[in-house]
Design an enzyme around this catalytic site. Structure first.
Site, short mmCIF file in Angstrom:
data_model
loop_
_atom_site.label_atom_id
_atom_site.label_comp_id
_atom_site.label_asym_id
_atom_site.label_seq_id
_atom_site.Cartn_x
_atom_site.Cartn_y
_atom_site.Cartn_z
N THR A 411 -52.69 -22.10 40.21
CA THR A 411 -53.65 -22.91 40.97
C THR A 411 -54.26 -24.08 40.20
OG1 THR A 411 -55.69 -21.66 40.63
CG2 THR A 411 -54.27 -20.93 42.38
N GLU A 431 -48.95 -20.49 43.16
CA GLU A 431 -49.10 -19.15 42.59
C GLU A 431 -48.75 -19.13 41.11
OE1 GLU A 431 -48.08 -15.87 41.50
OE2 GLU A 431 -50.09 -15.21 41.99
#
Length: 600
Positions: A411, A431
């Site tokens: 992220t 992710e």
């Protein structure tokens, strides 16, 4: 250097999609920093009117230029995201998803661009032939890990409501940088060199590495003409260009490749719709001042966990000062750890996509109810409880099994405030670092492209426990995986005035990184940069995690004396935050990453 791209031409491409006036602003490539990676002290930035905080200086600058061109906070966030997908491809991009909180000066909206499981997904897709979960890396590096991307379509929906500049104009910085090139940063070089899997993808290996398999060196000018090509299509056609046609076909083709081909198809991409959800807000008192803290509801677990931790701490009693020599005291860390254990136990038991799983008692706020938290706080004693049980909010027992702990990664975070009082807190992701390590291109002869997410590994790999009870956050068709992303907006309760916008990357530890800034600013009176700079700490239900080389041995020993197992490791937060001051705003960027703040 002036870009070759005509923004007026770009804007005219989407004149049918927006009535916003065309600006005469032209994007200019800024000087690119070449600072070393690692921990770099940052002073914080005092700003008067408007500001952008993002994880890479080029991305921050793009948002800043958009604000100066008359763009809104939302416009700036879109431009930032598109540049991040180019210069920070390990963390986010158009192949992933995002949660966006938007404040228009009156109300807070929560735009959900989380990826979804394809229609052909099934709950046991991450199980081996023996019925046991795959090794985590095997699940990540599979076509089955790829969820339907949602970030672009979500940003498009938010732009319809809150955009001030034409959609196409927001693509100019990323397209220009992709065509003319950007210098590989120390962080990108380090992560490329260290990643053991990205070289296995032929397209990614050809783009990110030398013919000898080494990551391009720091300062190497990297051009991505395929990314520019895809962005031009999206600028002209909107999100349809990603979800239909040649780009969609290329996405499907990549997910269908071995190992473990996925089921994502063209219909999944066409059908994807973002959700506008009701922001989850709760009241919190710190230093005799009442605040309203707003964050994302499920499928994010972040804001609920932060609210539970803060609420549980309010029912515990400090044994001395909470800060000692500028660091959280061992007593405070013990109480924080125990509160975290309780919050993560509830997270594992209850939180999942609300379109598939009902909240306890029919309302997610039941997990934040003061009476419930007061009752749960009674479990916090002087010694570590080791294993925390889930509670029963609203006196409602759960038929689900708790989700086993598994890794979460990745992220990036963007915080923006504009001169008109609008604000954005957006956390965005693919992710794991470099996602599923599958690069998408519509033309293999054209270098570059974008990476696909591995977001479906945020579901529980094990769909049920040994007794056969289902896990709430198991894979189901069309479902959004649980997240820890915690974009946060803080308001003065009495006046409704925005006080702070903040968030961080970091997998499940996002909850603690963001919580640290809230405690530091609201409870300890630190400015937001000082709060970001504090050493990191976390608990995910097991050992106490402390940032390496940032804590004295006496703190470790004191926690061990209370029965805690302590582990020290790199905890690379990437906090980006902006707080209100008497003279305007003060921005903070995490010294552990390459982010900066720019504003006027």
């Amino acid at each position: 250097m002036r870009p070759f791209l005509s923004l007026i031409t770009l804007a005219l491409l989407t004149a049918c999609a927006t009535q916003a006036p065309v600006s005469h602003w032209r994007y200019t490539i800024p000087e690119q920093p070449e600072s070393a990676s690692g921990y770099t002290e940052k002073p914080g930035w005092a700003i008067t009117r408007q500001a952008v905080a993002a994880a890479n200086p080029l991305a921050t600058d793009a948002g800043h230029q958009i604000l100066r061109a008359g763009g809104s906070a939302l416009d700036a966030a879109i431009a930032v995201q598109l540049v991040l997908g180019l210069v920070e491809p390990q963390s986010s991009g158009i192949g992933g998803g995002a949660f966006l909180l938007h404040f228009d000066g009156q109300r807070v909206q929560a735009f959900d661009g989380r990826e979804t499981a394809p229609a052909g997904a099934h709950s046991d897709q991450f199980l081996n032939t023996d019925g046991k979960p795959l090794p985590f890396d095997d699940a990540v590096l599979s076509g089955q890990s790829v969820g339907v991307p949602g970030a672009v379509r979500m940003l498009e929906a938010a732009h319809r409501q809150h955009g001030a500049l034409p959609w196409a104009q927001l693509f100019a910085p990323a397209i220009t940088l992709a065509e003319q090139g950007f210098k590989v940063s120390p962080r990108l070089h380090t992560l490329l060199q260290a990643d053991p899997h990205l070289r296995k993808d032929t397209l990614a290996a050809r783009f990110f590495y030398t013919p000898q398999g080494q990551a391009w060196p720091v300062g190497h000018v990297l051009r991505n003409p395929e990314y520019a090509h895809v962005l031009r299509r999206i600028a002209a056609e909107g999100s349809r260009a990603l979800h239909e046609g040649p780009v969609a076909q290329a996405i499907v083709a990549r997910t269908a490749q071995a190992p473990r081909p996925g089921s994502l198809n063209l219909q999944d991409l066409r059908d994807y719709q973002p959700r506008e959800r009701k922001a989850l807000c709760f009241d919190h008192v710190a230093r005799a001042r009442a605040y309203r803290l707003c964050g994302f509801p499920p499928p994010s677990s972040g804001h609920i966990a932060i609210g539970q931790i803060l609420g549980l701490l309010s029912h515990t009693t400090a044994q001395g000062p909470e800060l000692v020599d500028g660091l959280p005291s061992p007593d405070w860390l013990h109480r924080y750890t125990e509160a975290s254990r309780l919050a993560f136990a509830d997270r594992a038991q209850y939180v999942a996509d609300p379109d598939f799983v009902s909240a306890p008692g029919g309302d997610w706020r039941s997990l934040l109810a003061p009476d419930y938290l007061q009752q749960r706080s009674q479990l916090i004693g002087g010694q570590a409880m080791k294993v925390a049980p889930a509670g029963q909010p609203a006196a409602s027992p759960s038929a689900f099994a708790p989700m086993p702990t598994q890794p979460e990664y990745g992220t990036s975070h963007i915080s923006v405030v504009d001169a008109q009082g609008r604000a954005v807190a957006m956390t965005t992701t693919i992710e794991a670092a470099f996602g599923s390590r599958r690069m998408v291109t519509t033309d293999p002869a054209r270098p570059g492209g974008f990476l696909l997410n591995n977001e479906l590994t945020d579901f529980s790999l094990a769909p049920a426990d040994a007794q056969g009870r289902p896990v709430a956050n198991r894979v189901e068709p069309g479902k959004r995986p649980r997240s820890s992303m915690s974009p946060t907006l803080v308001f003065d309760q009495a006046t409704g005035q925005l006080v702070l916008t903040a968030g961080s990357p970091g997998g499940a530890i996002i909850i603690h990184f963001t919580g640290k800034v809230l405690v530091g600013t609201l409870h300890w009176g630190l400015n937001v940069q000082q709060a970001v700079n504090l050493p990191n700490f976390a608990n995910l239900g097991g050992p106490v995690l402390l940032e390496s080389q940032r804590w004295p041995g006496s703190t470790v020993q004191a926690l061990q004396a209370r029965g805690h197992e302590v582990r020290q490791s790199d905890m690379t937060s990437g906090l980006q935050a902006i707080e209100r001051t008497p003279t305007g705003w003060f921005g903070a960027a995490d010294p552990r990453r390459e982010g900066v703040v720019r504003g006027d």
